[in-house]
Enzyme design. Sequence first.
Site, PDB file in Angstrom:
ATOM      1  N   SER A   4       8.249  23.853  67.594  1.00 14.43           N
ATOM      2  CA  SER A   4       7.931  23.116  68.822  1.00 14.43           C
ATOM      3  C   SER A   4       9.029  22.086  69.141  1.00 14.43           C
ATOM      4  CB  SER A   4       6.542  22.487  68.697  1.00 14.43           C
ATOM      5  OG  SER A   4       6.079  22.096  69.963  1.00 14.43           O
ATOM      6  N   ASP A  46       3.765  31.624  75.115  1.00 14.44           N
ATOM      7  CA  ASP A  46       3.545  30.446  74.276  1.00 14.44           C
ATOM      8  C   ASP A  46       2.456  29.583  74.924  1.00 14.44           C
ATOM      9  OD1 ASP A  46       3.899  27.646  73.493  1.00 14.44           O
ATOM     10  OD2 ASP A  46       5.709  28.317  72.460  1.00 14.44           O
ATOM     11  N   HIS A  53       1.802  29.569  69.296  1.00 12.09           N
ATOM     12  CA  HIS A  53       2.779  28.478  69.382  1.00 12.09           C
ATOM     13  C   HIS A  53       3.038  28.029  67.954  1.00 12.09           C
ATOM     14  CE1 HIS A  53       4.912  25.020  71.034  1.00 12.09           C
ATOM     15  NE2 HIS A  53       4.174  24.193  70.335  1.00 12.09           N
TER      16      HIS A  53
END
Length: 398
Positions: A173, A269, A336
């Site tokens: 991330s 995502d 994600h």
Amino acid sequence: MESARISHWLNLLVCVLLLLKAEGSSVPLTLVKNSETKGAVCLDGSPPAYHFDKGFGKGINNWIVHIEGGGWCNNVTSCLDRKNTTLGSSNHMSDISFYAILSNQQQFNPDFYNWNRVKVRYCDGSSFTGDVEEVDPTTNLHFRGARIFSAVMEELLAKGMKNAKNAILSGCSAGGLTTILHCDSFKALLPSRANVKCVPDAGYFVNVEDISGAHSFQEFYSEVVSIHGSAKNLPTSCTSKLNPALCFFPQYVASHISTPIFVVNSAYDWWQIGNIFVPSSADPSNSWHSCKLNLSNCSPDQLSKLQGFKSEFQRALSEVGDSPSKGMFIDSCYAHCQTETQETWFKSGSQLLANKTIAKAVGDWFYGRSPFHHIDCNFPCNPTCHNRVFQVKDYPGI
Ligand SMILES: *[C@@H]1O[C@H](CO)[C@@H](O)[C@H](O)[C@H]1NC(C)=O
Ligand SMILES: *[C@@H]1O[C@H](CO)[C@@H](O)[C@H](O)[C@H]1NC(C)=O
Ligand SMILES: *[C@@H]1O[C@H](CO)[C@@H](O)[C@H](O)[C@H]1NC(C)=O
Ligand SMILES: *[C@@H]1O[C@H](CO)[C@@H](O)[C@H](O)[C@H]1NC(C)=O
């Protein structure tokens, strides 16, 4: 009756704890030394931190540095909100367990289990790009992400990374974005003969119009770059040509990255769909609510818009290039961060692309056993996906 039930729950608890112990191992928090004198501090002024688990056997000269994620803060209010949390202060951090790409067990992490493994904690809110000298005494906020990156690397080099034969910079991330932005500078710190590569996970945030035609995320990033004073620490190959705020987006820096890089990302995502493509500001009637919670609930029209998002995502991704040194695993699962959990990294039943798990694809690419450059077919085509389904209360926002 009552005690039987309690003992049942206790047994269950013990089983769960044993399972956790089997897969992960607790790794102590290490505070960076002399960080105050370098001004390399978290948002609240506390020292930055990392977790280090020493390599063994054939892995003693190999290093994997994984950067923690956790969004960004774009103004005084959102940065102050972090000060009393792990995302803004090491005073709130504690030991963690290492899993998946950081696991020390071959059965869970076939290619990197015996490497020196490091998790760098994220407490600056700028993907390690900020550097503002002044500290406003009323907020006491420190914007020093880039100095944290340098200070942590300096300490790791001294701990033996200066002798690395193989090294990977990775992260998930906001940590995946850090991996992209710092990839070449990480390589430059290591011996020139070392085999150094980058593996950003869920960090390829794209600059696209949201469903209302606005560029809300571009505006958000430009505020992040502005408050943290990040421009001078973004790749100059980009900032010399474009508005520095754009150089926080991977698509404008990717073609200049010379270090081998392997992008792990879902084309759907969930963080990007919920915050970039369909932020709540772009959906005032909340008509995307159930679709965002569970992609199986999307209407045909919403699904077709999501296929449009995937096309734009692929166009942005093409900037990475397709030489064998540029790898990619772009699945079509609603996910994600897929390198940090065992289920998505390497397990029987993990999602596959071209018949490989992420761990196998990354390992084969890293060691030159075979290149890997695959983008999945459109959702919901991949039967191996475990698509995330959210409860309303768990749904994330920026
Ligand atoms: C700060 O940014 C957040 C988004 O992160 C936004 O909701 C808020 O309105 C902003 N606050 C100010 C004072 O601009
Ligand atoms: C943060 O912690 C400090 C010191 O513990 C405390 O004084 C302050 O009220 C806290 N702020 C928030 C927003 O919780
Ligand atoms: C997601 O939505 C589909 C279609 O409405 C439904 O069949 C499925 O049970 C939902 N999944 C969960 C976990 O709620
Ligand atoms: C997929 O991989 C498995 C194990 O690696 C192998 O046994 C199988 O034959 C492969 N299937 C295809 C279609 O290549």
